[in-house]
Write a protein that holds these residues in place. Structure first.
Motif, PDB file in Angstrom:
ATOM      1  N   LEU A   1       0.612  -1.052   0.031  1.00  0.00           N
ATOM      2  CA  LEU A   1      -0.001   0.009   0.021  1.00  0.00           C
ATOM      3  C   LEU A   1       0.791   1.228  -0.088  1.00  0.00           C
ATOM      4  CD1 LEU A   1      -0.700   1.789   2.971  1.00  0.00           C
ATOM      5  CD2 LEU A   1      -1.775  -0.355   3.501  1.00  0.00           C
ATOM      6  N   TYR A   2       2.085   1.198   0.565  1.00  0.00           N
ATOM      7  CA  TYR A   2       3.027   2.365   0.729  1.00  0.00           C
ATOM      8  C   TYR A   2       3.297   2.658  -0.853  1.00  0.00           C
ATOM      9  CZ  TYR A   2       4.303   1.972   5.762  1.00  0.00           C
ATOM     10  OH  TYR A   2       4.267   1.938   6.926  1.00  0.00           O
ATOM     11  N   ARG A   3       3.599   1.386  -1.603  1.00  0.00           N
ATOM     12  CA  ARG A   3       4.089   1.663  -3.151  1.00  0.00           C
ATOM     13  C   ARG A   3       2.811   2.465  -3.965  1.00  0.00           C
ATOM     14  NH1 ARG A   3       4.617  -3.110  -4.470  1.00  0.00           N
ATOM     15  NH2 ARG A   3       2.531  -3.109  -5.918  1.00  0.00           N
ATOM     16  N   LYS A   4       1.673   1.880  -3.738  1.00  0.00           N
ATOM     17  CA  LYS A   4       0.233   2.256  -4.391  1.00  0.00           C
ATOM     18  C   LYS A   4      -0.061   3.668  -4.121  1.00  0.00           C
ATOM     19  CE  LYS A   4      -1.660  -2.215  -5.014  1.00  0.00           C
ATOM     20  NZ  LYS A   4      -2.868  -3.114  -4.636  1.00  0.00           N
ATOM     21  N   VAL A   5       0.173   4.331  -2.708  1.00  0.00           N
ATOM     22  CA  VAL A   5      -0.322   5.565  -2.357  1.00  0.00           C
ATOM     23  C   VAL A   5       0.841   6.454  -2.662  1.00  0.00           C
ATOM     24  CG1 VAL A   5      -2.077   4.660  -0.944  1.00  0.00           C
ATOM     25  CG2 VAL A   5       0.033   5.236  -0.088  1.00  0.00           C
ATOM     26  N   GLY A   6       1.957   5.979  -2.700  1.00  0.00           N
ATOM     27  CA  GLY A   6       3.099   6.775  -3.136  1.00  0.00           C
ATOM     28  C   GLY A   6       3.744   7.202  -1.491  1.00  0.00           C
ATOM     29  N   ALA A   7       3.795   6.439  -0.626  1.00  0.00           N
ATOM     30  CA  ALA A   7       4.149   7.069   0.642  1.00  0.00           C
ATOM     31  C   ALA A   7       5.435   6.360   0.987  1.00  0.00           C
ATOM     32  CB  ALA A   7       3.208   6.484   1.632  1.00  0.00           C
ATOM     33  N   ALA A   8       6.275   6.891   1.868  1.00  0.00           N
ATOM     34  CA  ALA A   8       7.588   6.378   2.297  1.00  0.00           C
ATOM     35  C   ALA A   8       7.473   5.529   3.698  1.00  0.00           C
ATOM     36  CB  ALA A   8       8.657   7.373   2.304  1.00  0.00           C
ATOM     37  N   ASN A   9       6.561   6.046   4.418  1.00  0.00           N
ATOM     38  CA  ASN A   9       6.342   5.349   5.576  1.00  0.00           C
ATOM     39  C   ASN A   9       5.043   5.441   6.189  1.00  0.00           C
ATOM     40  OD1 ASN A   9       5.887   8.194   6.662  1.00  0.00           O
ATOM     41  ND2 ASN A   9       8.065   8.465   6.487  1.00  0.00           N
ATOM     42  N   ARG A  10       4.749   4.836   7.471  1.00  0.00           N
ATOM     43  CA  ARG A  10       3.323   4.814   8.077  1.00  0.00           C
ATOM     44  C   ARG A  10       2.555   6.276   8.272  1.00  0.00           C
ATOM     45  NH1 ARG A  10       3.449   0.581  11.396  1.00  0.00           N
ATOM     46  NH2 ARG A  10       1.480   1.192  12.459  1.00  0.00           N
ATOM     47  N   THR A  11       3.445   7.032   8.655  1.00  0.00           N
ATOM     48  CA  THR A  11       2.945   8.551   8.966  1.00  0.00           C
ATOM     49  C   THR A  11       2.542   9.081   7.769  1.00  0.00           C
ATOM     50  OG1 THR A  11       4.423   8.703  10.694  1.00  0.00           O
ATOM     51  CG2 THR A  11       3.534  10.706  10.243  1.00  0.00           C
ATOM     52  N   GLN A  12       3.292   9.144   6.666  1.00  0.00           N
ATOM     53  CA  GLN A  12       3.064   9.525   5.293  1.00  0.00           C
ATOM     54  C   GLN A  12       1.837   8.974   4.668  1.00  0.00           C
ATOM     55  OE1 GLN A  12       6.362   9.557   2.714  1.00  0.00           O
ATOM     56  NE2 GLN A  12       5.665  11.246   1.492  1.00  0.00           N
ATOM     57  N   ALA A  13       1.686   7.673   4.861  1.00  0.00           N
ATOM     58  CA  ALA A  13       0.486   6.930   4.326  1.00  0.00           C
ATOM     59  C   ALA A  13      -0.620   7.328   5.097  1.00  0.00           C
ATOM     60  CB  ALA A  13       0.611   5.597   4.371  1.00  0.00           C
ATOM     61  N   ALA A  14      -0.720   7.646   6.570  1.00  0.00           N
ATOM     62  CA  ALA A  14      -1.846   8.123   7.099  1.00  0.00           C
ATOM     63  C   ALA A  14      -2.294   9.326   6.656  1.00  0.00           C
ATOM     64  CB  ALA A  14      -1.399   8.059   8.496  1.00  0.00           C
ATOM     65  N   LEU A  15      -1.188  10.407   6.531  1.00  0.00           N
ATOM     66  CA  LEU A  15      -1.652  11.640   6.206  1.00  0.00           C
ATOM     67  C   LEU A  15      -2.334  11.682   4.625  1.00  0.00           C
ATOM     68  CD1 LEU A  15       1.568  13.676   7.492  1.00  0.00           C
ATOM     69  CD2 LEU A  15      -0.591  13.960   7.587  1.00  0.00           C
ATOM     70  N   ILE A  16      -1.502  10.893   3.659  1.00  0.00           N
ATOM     71  CA  ILE A  16      -2.212  10.957   2.262  1.00  0.00           C
ATOM     72  C   ILE A  16      -3.824  10.327   2.245  1.00  0.00           C
ATOM     73  CG2 ILE A  16      -2.199   9.468   0.199  1.00  0.00           C
ATOM     74  CD1 ILE A  16       0.928   9.600   0.563  1.00  0.00           C
ATOM     75  N   ALA A  17      -3.929   9.272   3.348  1.00  0.00           N
ATOM     76  CA  ALA A  17      -5.289   8.789   3.414  1.00  0.00           C
ATOM     77  C   ALA A  17      -6.290   9.863   3.914  1.00  0.00           C
ATOM     78  CB  ALA A  17      -5.265   7.627   4.195  1.00  0.00           C
ATOM     79  N   ARG A  18      -5.736  10.783   4.805  1.00  0.00           N
ATOM     80  CA  ARG A  18      -6.793  11.856   5.498  1.00  0.00           C
ATOM     81  C   ARG A  18      -6.870  12.813   4.217  1.00  0.00           C
ATOM     82  NH1 ARG A  18      -3.598  11.269  10.643  1.00  0.00           N
ATOM     83  NH2 ARG A  18      -4.869   9.990  11.886  1.00  0.00           N
ATOM     84  N   GLU A  19      -5.821  13.051   3.848  1.00  0.00           N
ATOM     85  CA  GLU A  19      -6.044  14.372   2.566  1.00  0.00           C
ATOM     86  C   GLU A  19      -6.992  13.997   1.607  1.00  0.00           C
ATOM     87  OE1 GLU A  19      -2.086  15.401   1.672  1.00  0.00           O
ATOM     88  OE2 GLU A  19      -1.561  16.086   3.477  1.00  0.00           O
ATOM     89  N   ALA A  20      -6.902  12.556   1.229  1.00  0.00           N
ATOM     90  CA  ALA A  20      -7.875  12.099   0.289  1.00  0.00           C
ATOM     91  C   ALA A  20      -9.257  11.907   0.655  1.00  0.00           C
ATOM     92  CB  ALA A  20      -7.259  10.879  -0.437  1.00  0.00           C
ATOM     93  N   GLY A  21      -9.407  12.103   2.005  1.00  0.00           N
ATOM     94  CA  GLY A  21     -10.856  12.002   2.722  1.00  0.00           C
ATOM     95  C   GLY A  21     -11.382  10.563   2.662  1.00  0.00           C
TER      96      GLY A  21
END
Length: 204
Positions: A182-202
């Protein structure tokens, strides 16, 4: 019974005319634009019912419907459409339309709906009006599997891998594997970044 059909789709318009005239009790007139319909409303003897296509030229959505209702003696006007949503149908009924008829309606049901409206009743198919709204899909969610979404949700809630594994009844290495993909799919480097991306995407 005099019916005016206004629809820019020639084949469909001709088919509707055939359905209604086969009844023997209906006389129809057919035009292809809103301006032609307005002209007929103003010059012809009053129609028992006017059917307006929601998307035809000159209609401008519900503006055309309201204009047609206001013309002449405030005749009965119904909306027909193949694409209009339940919200548009509701707005049309609130604006004073005699009904809303989906183009997907079977021939017999269509004829019955026309008769019903021409007699002064308001018509809208129950199954169409009560159908659940289609949930809008989130572009980010479309890219992830159900399990990856569940792991991502756990991340956004600040849960540790062990907690997420327990919640999903899977092993911790499995959670780590899902995170990697999922990191690769959402373009995140770590768990914090993945969580932020998910929140920003609503997403959650």
């Amino acid at each position: 019974m005099r019916i005016l059909i206004a629809d820019d789709h020639d084949l469909l318009r001709d088919t509707l005319v055939m359905f209604l005239e086969n009844e023997g009790s209906m006389v129809t007139a057919a035009v292809g634009t809103f301006s032609q319909a307005a002209e007929r409303i103003e010059t012809d003897a009053p129609y028992d019912l006017i059917l307006l296509d929601y998307n035809m030229p000159g209609m401008n959505g519900l503006d055309g419907l309201k204009s047609a209702i206001a013309m002449g003696d405030g005749q009965k006007v119904a909306l027909i459409s193949g694409e209009a949503t339940k919200q548009i149908a509701e707005a049309a009924l609130e604006a004073g339309a005699s009904g809303f008829v989906p183009k997907s309606l079977p021939a017999k049901s269509f004829v019955n709906a026309v008769k019903f409206m021409a007699m002064g009743e308001q018509y809208a198919p129950i199954d169409f009006m009560t159908a659940p709204d289609e949930a809008e899909t989130n572009p980010l969610a479309e890219n992830l599997t159900d399990r990856e979404l569940q792991v991502l949700k756990g991340l956004t809630q600040g849960k540790a891998n062990k907690e997420i594994a327990r919640d999903l009844d899977v092993s911790e290495p499995t959670v780590k594997l899902h995170m990697k993909t999922l990191y690769r799919k959402v373009g995140a480097a770590n768990r914090t970044q993945a969580a932020l991306i998910a929140r920003e995407a609503g997403l959650f």
